[in-house]
Design a protein around this motif. Structure first.
Motif, PDB file in Angstrom:
ATOM      1  N   LYS A   1       0.971 -12.058   1.865  1.00 55.28           N
ATOM      2  CA  LYS A   1       0.250 -11.572   3.434  1.00 55.28           C
ATOM      3  C   LYS A   1       0.379 -12.930   4.532  1.00 55.28           C
ATOM      4  CE  LYS A   1      -2.892  -8.755   1.153  1.00 55.28           C
ATOM      5  NZ  LYS A   1      -4.233  -8.650   0.701  1.00 55.28           N
TER       6      LYS A   1
ATOM      7  N   SER B   1      -0.772  -9.738  -2.541  1.00 50.85           N
ATOM      8  CA  SER B   1      -1.279  -8.578  -3.273  1.00 50.85           C
ATOM      9  C   SER B   1      -0.454  -8.266  -4.477  1.00 50.85           C
ATOM     10  CB  SER B   1      -1.644  -7.254  -2.185  1.00 50.85           C
ATOM     11  OG  SER B   1      -2.619  -7.742  -1.447  1.00 50.85           O
TER      12      SER B   1
ATOM     13  N   GLU C   1       0.833  -1.120   0.042  1.00 51.95           N
ATOM     14  CA  GLU C   1      -0.002   0.066  -0.032  1.00 51.95           C
ATOM     15  C   GLU C   1       0.988   1.222   0.038  1.00 51.95           C
ATOM     16  OE1 GLU C   1      -3.449  -0.022  -0.740  1.00 51.95           O
ATOM     17  OE2 GLU C   1      -3.078  -2.090  -0.640  1.00 51.95           O
TER      18      GLU C   1
ATOM     19  N   THR D   1      -4.158  -5.815  -7.867  1.00 47.47           N
ATOM     20  CA  THR D   1      -5.026  -7.022  -7.091  1.00 47.47           C
ATOM     21  C   THR D   1      -4.759  -7.162  -5.812  1.00 47.47           C
ATOM     22  OG1 THR D   1      -4.687  -8.252  -9.496  1.00 47.47           O
ATOM     23  CG2 THR D   1      -5.336  -9.706  -7.551  1.00 47.47           C
ATOM     24  N   ARG D   2      -5.711  -7.283  -5.071  1.00 49.05           N
ATOM     25  CA  ARG D   2      -5.569  -7.431  -3.465  1.00 49.05           C
ATOM     26  C   ARG D   2      -6.428  -8.817  -3.266  1.00 49.05           C
ATOM     27  NH1 ARG D   2      -6.773  -1.748  -4.083  1.00 49.05           N
ATOM     28  NH2 ARG D   2      -4.835  -0.644  -3.174  1.00 49.05           N
TER      29      ARG D   2
END
Length: 69
Positions: free
Chosen positions: A61, A43, A20, A37-38
């Motif tokens: 993640k 991501s 981010e 794309t998350r």
């Protein structure tokens, strides 16, 4: 570069710890992502540089996909 050559343009993948923040920095620099794309586990932000090269920023993640410093 001819269009046929661009089909095989180089790609670069950068592993991020804070995608981010990277997205904010790209936006601040006036670079619009081609794709964001998350996902649940990863991501991804993709941009195209001035030479037509694809640059990928990815952040895992979960523990198995996480970049470390």
């Amino acid at each position: 570069m001819a269009p046929a050559q661009r089909e095989h343009s180089p790609r670069r993948t950068n592993l991020e710890t804070d995608i981010e923040e990277q997205l904010k920095q790209l936006t601040k620099a006036g670079i619009a992502p081609r794709s964001v794309t998350r996902g649940e586990k990863v991501s991804v932000v993709i941009i195209t540089d001035l030479d037509g090269n694809q640059v990928v920023f990815a952040q895992g993640k979960d523990h198995a996909h996480r970049a470390t410093i």
